[in-house]
Design a protein around this motif. Sequence first.
Motif, PDB file in Angstrom:
ATOM      1  N   GLY A  16       0.718  -0.843  -0.435  1.00 49.90           N
ATOM      2  CA  GLY A  16       0.259   0.163  -0.308  1.00 49.90           C
ATOM      3  C   GLY A  16       1.104   1.400   0.216  1.00 49.90           C
ATOM      4  O   GLY A  16       2.173   0.765  -0.330  1.00 49.90           O
ATOM      5  N   ASN A  17       0.664   1.951   0.540  1.00 49.43           N
ATOM      6  CA  ASN A  17       0.436   3.618   0.626  1.00 49.43           C
ATOM      7  C   ASN A  17       2.217   3.656   1.439  1.00 49.43           C
ATOM      8  O   ASN A  17       2.347   3.186   2.447  1.00 49.43           O
ATOM      9  CB  ASN A  17      -0.086   4.806   0.992  1.00 49.43           C
ATOM     10  CG  ASN A  17       0.497   5.964   1.002  1.00 49.43           C
ATOM     11  OD1 ASN A  17       1.336   6.167   1.472  1.00 49.43           O
ATOM     12  ND2 ASN A  17      -0.372   6.651   1.152  1.00 49.43           N
ATOM     13  N   ARG A  22       6.625   3.950   6.168  1.00 50.75           N
ATOM     14  CA  ARG A  22       5.360   3.688   6.924  1.00 50.75           C
ATOM     15  C   ARG A  22       5.579   1.543   6.389  1.00 50.75           C
ATOM     16  O   ARG A  22       5.344   0.095   7.608  1.00 50.75           O
ATOM     17  CB  ARG A  22       4.065   3.425   6.925  1.00 50.75           C
ATOM     18  CG  ARG A  22       3.261   3.347   5.383  1.00 50.75           C
ATOM     19  CD  ARG A  22       1.780   4.345   5.450  1.00 50.75           C
ATOM     20  NE  ARG A  22       2.429   5.574   5.186  1.00 50.75           N
ATOM     21  CZ  ARG A  22       1.174   6.607   5.144  1.00 50.75           C
ATOM     22  NH1 ARG A  22       0.225   5.749   5.469  1.00 50.75           N
ATOM     23  NH2 ARG A  22       2.051   7.943   4.876  1.00 50.75           N
ATOM     24  N   LEU A  23       6.379   1.289   5.770  1.00 50.78           N
ATOM     25  CA  LEU A  23       5.725  -0.408   4.595  1.00 50.78           C
ATOM     26  C   LEU A  23       7.401  -0.651   5.496  1.00 50.78           C
ATOM     27  O   LEU A  23       7.349  -2.040   5.222  1.00 50.78           O
ATOM     28  CB  LEU A  23       5.880  -0.223   2.969  1.00 50.78           C
ATOM     29  CG  LEU A  23       4.745   0.489   2.490  1.00 50.78           C
ATOM     30  CD1 LEU A  23       4.702  -0.111   1.043  1.00 50.78           C
ATOM     31  CD2 LEU A  23       3.293  -0.315   3.739  1.00 50.78           C
ATOM     32  N   THR A  28      10.923   4.607  -0.070  1.00 56.47           N
ATOM     33  CA  THR A  28       9.272   5.629  -0.007  1.00 56.47           C
ATOM     34  C   THR A  28       8.322   4.596  -0.997  1.00 56.47           C
ATOM     35  O   THR A  28       7.000   5.277  -1.506  1.00 56.47           O
ATOM     36  CB  THR A  28       9.167   6.890   0.510  1.00 56.47           C
ATOM     37  OG1 THR A  28       9.741   7.357  -0.404  1.00 56.47           O
ATOM     38  CG2 THR A  28      10.055   7.203   1.873  1.00 56.47           C
ATOM     39  N   THR A  29       8.387   3.383  -2.185  1.00 54.90           N
ATOM     40  CA  THR A  29       7.575   3.508  -2.852  1.00 54.90           C
ATOM     41  C   THR A  29       6.543   2.365  -2.710  1.00 54.90           C
ATOM     42  O   THR A  29       6.570   1.935  -2.194  1.00 54.90           O
ATOM     43  CB  THR A  29       9.100   2.238  -3.804  1.00 54.90           C
ATOM     44  OG1 THR A  29      10.144   2.920  -4.469  1.00 54.90           O
ATOM     45  CG2 THR A  29       8.542   1.564  -4.921  1.00 54.90           C
ATOM     46  N   GLN A  30       5.231   3.456  -2.631  1.00 51.29           N
ATOM     47  CA  GLN A  30       4.148   2.482  -3.315  1.00 51.29           C
ATOM     48  C   GLN A  30       4.187   0.797  -3.549  1.00 51.29           C
ATOM     49  O   GLN A  30       4.715   0.735  -4.356  1.00 51.29           O
ATOM     50  CB  GLN A  30       2.790   3.251  -3.729  1.00 51.29           C
ATOM     51  CG  GLN A  30       2.041   2.325  -3.707  1.00 51.29           C
ATOM     52  CD  GLN A  30       0.760   3.391  -4.417  1.00 51.29           C
ATOM     53  OE1 GLN A  30       0.684   4.583  -3.879  1.00 51.29           O
ATOM     54  NE2 GLN A  30      -0.373   2.412  -5.198  1.00 51.29           N
ATOM     55  N   ARG A  31       3.915   0.063  -2.741  1.00 43.19           N
ATOM     56  CA  ARG A  31       3.388  -1.515  -3.244  1.00 43.19           C
ATOM     57  C   ARG A  31       2.022  -1.692  -3.110  1.00 43.19           C
ATOM     58  O   ARG A  31       0.852  -1.771  -2.807  1.00 43.19           O
ATOM     59  CB  ARG A  31       4.189  -2.514  -2.219  1.00 43.19           C
ATOM     60  CG  ARG A  31       5.419  -2.364  -1.902  1.00 43.19           C
ATOM     61  CD  ARG A  31       6.590  -2.371  -2.670  1.00 43.19           C
ATOM     62  NE  ARG A  31       8.302  -1.821  -2.420  1.00 43.19           N
ATOM     63  CZ  ARG A  31       9.218  -1.670  -3.261  1.00 43.19           C
ATOM     64  NH1 ARG A  31       8.883  -2.317  -4.639  1.00 43.19           N
ATOM     65  NH2 ARG A  31      10.549  -0.901  -2.747  1.00 43.19           N
TER      66      ARG A  31
END
Length: 184
Positions: A16-17, A22-23, A28-31
């Motif tokens: 996700g975001n 936060r992942l 900071t790449t969206q997954r």
Amino acid sequence: DAHTCGTRAGSLYCWGNNGQGRLGDGTTTQRLTPTQVGTATDWSGVDNGGSHTCGTRVGSLYCWGANNAGQLGNGTTTDSLTAIPVPGMNNVVSIAAGIAHSLAVKSDGTVWAWGQNFSGQLGDGTTTGKKVPVQVTGLTTATRVASGGSNGRFSLALLASGAVMAWGDNQIGTLGDGTDINRS
């Protein structure tokens, strides 16, 4: 808040975001699909907050992502793209992440909280934010914690007796005490 994490066979996956990291994958790449976070295979729990995440490995607590209110518990307000240990948080049996605060229960039944405290959600009798864990006043037999509501500014603990304790934001009666008064 727009991201999800889970464990499978001890490995941690998030998607996700990825704003503020936060992942926990170092970017900071969206997954758009579950992406393994690191190579550790001893993750036992994880909870997502507003823009941060916390997880447990062999009873030790780690947090990552946004840290604007000290919700990572490491004494700073610096965001982290990878999991960092929360000092003093060993023997952790339950965790919860709110919008900008975090909670943990240790094996001795004590509850600890840190981060934003506008509504008293840290349970230390104040509304002053903390960048390191502080013990929640009067709780010594907790087994689980949770952070509730769409605003994520209240906290709950399940006690060994089966009773539930709640504190923090109570604007619309979310604490269930028959009032709309915040409790710290």
